[in-house]
Design an enzyme around this catalytic site. Sequence first.
Site, short mmCIF file in Angstrom:
data_model
loop_
_atom_site.label_atom_id
_atom_site.label_comp_id
_atom_site.label_asym_id
_atom_site.label_seq_id
_atom_site.Cartn_x
_atom_site.Cartn_y
_atom_site.Cartn_z
N GLY A 1 52.41 35.93 36.70
CA GLY A 1 51.73 34.74 37.21
C GLY A 1 51.72 34.63 38.72
N THR B 1 43.29 43.75 52.74
CA THR B 1 42.47 44.01 51.55
C THR B 1 43.22 43.79 50.24
OG1 THR B 1 43.01 46.33 51.88
CG2 THR B 1 40.84 45.61 52.61
N VAL C 1 59.33 39.30 29.14
CA VAL C 1 59.04 40.24 28.06
C VAL C 1 60.26 41.15 27.84
CG1 VAL C 1 57.61 42.20 27.36
CG2 VAL C 1 56.57 40.19 28.42
N LYS D 1 40.03 32.41 59.65
CA LYS D 1 40.25 33.75 60.23
C LYS D 1 38.90 34.39 60.55
CE LYS D 1 41.95 38.33 58.91
NZ LYS D 1 42.49 39.16 57.85
N GLU E 1 48.66 37.18 52.49
CA GLU E 1 48.38 35.89 53.10
C GLU E 1 47.12 35.94 53.94
OE1 GLU E 1 52.05 35.36 55.15
OE2 GLU E 1 52.80 33.97 53.64
N ALA F 1 47.73 37.60 41.64
CA ALA F 1 46.79 38.35 40.79
C ALA F 1 46.64 37.67 39.43
CB ALA F 1 47.27 39.79 40.62
N ILE G 1 44.20 41.07 48.52
CA ILE G 1 43.56 40.12 47.61
C ILE G 1 42.14 40.58 47.28
CG2 ILE G 1 42.58 37.77 47.55
CD1 ILE G 1 45.23 36.75 48.54
#
Lengths: 488, 499
Positions: free
Chosen positions: B13, B346, B186, B79, B50, B16, B348
Amino acid sequence: MRGLESVLVLGNSWHSLLVACSLKKKIANLKVTLSYNELKTNGAVSVRRELSSLLSVLELTQESLLRLCDGTYFLAHHIVDESYGREFYWSVDDYGISDEVQDFHQLFERFLWPEARYDDFCVTAQLSKYGKVIDLQRHVSAAGAQKKEQNYSGLHLNIIPFTRLLLRYATYLGITVVNEVTAPCKEKNEAVKGEALDSAGARHTADFVIDASYIQEGISSEPNQDVHDWTHYFGNQYATRLFVANDFNPNPTSSLVFSSDSLVNAIPLRTGVAYEYLGNKIVLDKFLTQSPHSAAKKTLRQNTYGCLCRPWQGRKLALGLAAARPGNLLVSELDLLMQELALLIGLWPSVPFQPSLAQEYNRLATTLYCSVRDMHLLGYWLIQGGELSDLQSLPTELRKEVEVFIASSRLPHRDERYPAAAEWISLLMGLKKWPIHFPPLRLERADNEFPDFFQSILNKVREIVANAPQQVAHINDLLRSQNNHAER
Amino acid sequence: MATNNARMVILGGGTAGWMTAAALAKKFSGMPLSLRLIESEELGTVGVGESTIPHIRHFNQFLGIDEADFVRATKATFKLGIQFRNWGELGEEYIHPFGSVGFDINGVEFQHFWVSAYQSGNAASFDDYSVAAAAIKKNRFAYPQSDDTGWRGSYNYAFHFDAALYASYLRRYAEDRSVVRLEGKVKHTECDPVTGNICSLHLESGEVVEADFFVDCTGFRALLINGSLGAEFESWAHWLPCDRALAMPSTKVVGLSPYTRATAHSAGWCWQIPLQHRVGNGCVYASEFMQDDLAYQHLLSQLEGAALLEEPRKFRFVAGMRQQQWRKNCVAIGLSGGFLEPLESTSIYLIQVGIKALLDLFSPRADQQLLQHEFNARVTAEYVRIRDFIIMHYAETRRDDSAFWRYCQTMSLPDSLVQRQNIFQQVGHVDHLQYGVYAAVCIGQGVIPQHFDPRVGGYSEATVAGYLARMRNEIAQLVDEMPSAELFINHLLNNEEHS
């Protein structure tokens, strides 16, 4: 290292003239020599995707070029499949553009298939269907999105006046045209060295040689030059061309008529119709014997398909038909040639030549040729029934195109796609090769609102078409007004 | 796979995971698809990226997120580009601006005119012809006007934001749209012995979660794509030798800057990312060339008087990607699929690439093998493109002041990059996918094309110089009208409060 100062262009048709003019126009200080032995051909040449580039080179308006070259407007292909009783109008324009979903074809499949026609939702397809034309520089597309600075109409041009126009323009631009050269073999050998001799024995030298010859028998095969042969993909085809004068159709629309054993490409011009017939030898021999157009020049040639593995080698580059024959029915020779020229300008060499530039050009050009070839093979495959069991006979890239489209309604990732993806999809949809599976589609409106939504698009298309003039009347008005202007 | 009511589980969580959940919830809302996300509060997240590139705005627009609300919730700042210091050579700096640099003239790309002017001594630095770069140099910001065909529409922007806050923000968004969050870790996965597909996840609590399709967002752990399905990782460490990072927040000591700073050091580089409430700092380095404590000292020295807010967190990584990011019935998105250092912000964006491909291709009834192949081809192409772009920053250097830079100067390069660089160096040609960005960074690194487009030869030196001078003047005028970046964001936030 210095910039390229001079180019020798070899050729015998509008292809080489256009190459020479384009280079001279774009690179003013380049010395361009054209070794030109005209091969008398008639017929038509079409331009659609690259029309604005062509107009920019010639410094003409669309209307002027149409008038000077006995042209007609080219809005869509009418593709007729006699074997399966299908037909549709294939355009480069948007089909039912909608702000709501990115891909109209997904909405179409979900709500309208199989009753509706895909081309009912395209303005230029419908204009073509009814022999009409509008000022496409600024029109309202089907769903109301304002189109700016786009022009989806192309032109069909008569080769003879087009060639004359280019020849005059070449002289105007200051291109040295060498009309008589030494024997072809000598010419080729000399040309590789960047030299040509004219009949008076004068020697014309250049840094770089561009072979833009129109070669009847197929792409040039010279020593040390490997060829990708694609003929087996297309089958054993023969072809002949025919120009029938005074056969002007009141609804001038180019048509591609496929039957079980032949294909007829009919291109309407202002002074007649240019036909290209493709088929097996027996069918075409029979056609030539029985044709009522006895005065027409009838020559039968075997069609070959392929491309040079390395169109740029050292100081020599092959362009146009000298470099590749990936098919010309769905992507015209002129459109492809303008693309090749754009690639060349982007990688313009200097002296001494750097192998990496040639390597990059060859990579990009081969990718372009394969993409155009695949578009044509897709058309043939669809016309022949589009059976998945026949996919194995197609090139791998094309097979992937079809498989991914059918599986997901998307086209796969491809580095350089030409023509654009929307044209691939409209060809598939127009010839009823529907995706089997669509990704789940989330919609901004309720299902029961869609009939009205589609009807509003159809109404807009019909309104535009109803208010557009007939093409013949429009062209006649255009010619009259230009004649009046000239008289004044 | 079930034909109706398909069940999808996202494991992990972080950024991504919640980006994936939000996008799937948006696209498939009302469709027969159940979405669950499993995460554990005990496990930390990397909090990747960020700093972003303008594509993040498309993602937010797709979700229908109000920008001011997003800026407030994630402590975001605007930005306009990235400032690179000490990359081409010690003491040099340049800007990778968002948007275009200059304007094409009669169909000829701007960089060709610039090269012509540069060769005749009439050019300022390349980034001086960019609105975004000029605004960065003056710490200014204003929204571009996308419908303006002039300078006001020529630039673009992205955000710096707190990635943890962004994940929380998207969690609320996704949960409001029927995504079910399960708390848990898990213990093991169960796979179908015949197909090899994952059938269920067994949680430590004893709960068993079954699904038809799984998205692995477990970060570097790659629990499903690697742990359960064994997708191999392809290392690119020989081209990108940095394998460690330290990250820590500090207080703000100066006003907001509308850019990310990437300062090269003797064995890697340091980042500074200004947020509303703090500054993100980090040091990326190659452990073969720099000890951890030296990297730490180096990072501290970059703080310029700011106070540390947390102790540094240390990351180990290897640049590269999984050869298959979609394997069986599982897709890896984010760090579980691959990692490229955030030099060009890059991280995100690569998450978005995976999400976009999944949204395009996810079709439970279709031939899964075909879709897998297409997904992997798309994602790989984008990873490779960005990989080459990042390697280029290291390879195109004249620095030889350390063993690290000497290695970078002489290391072998991917063929795709060598070819692209050769072409750019010779004729300034940039392929359409990289247009603008590539030229700005190449020239910034000191790679000046030897030749320009032959069409520029039709213009006199004086004409070209005149074009360029006019561009600079017009840009300067526009930037002078802009408020400071700090004022702009304060105004935006205050207006929101009032409204």
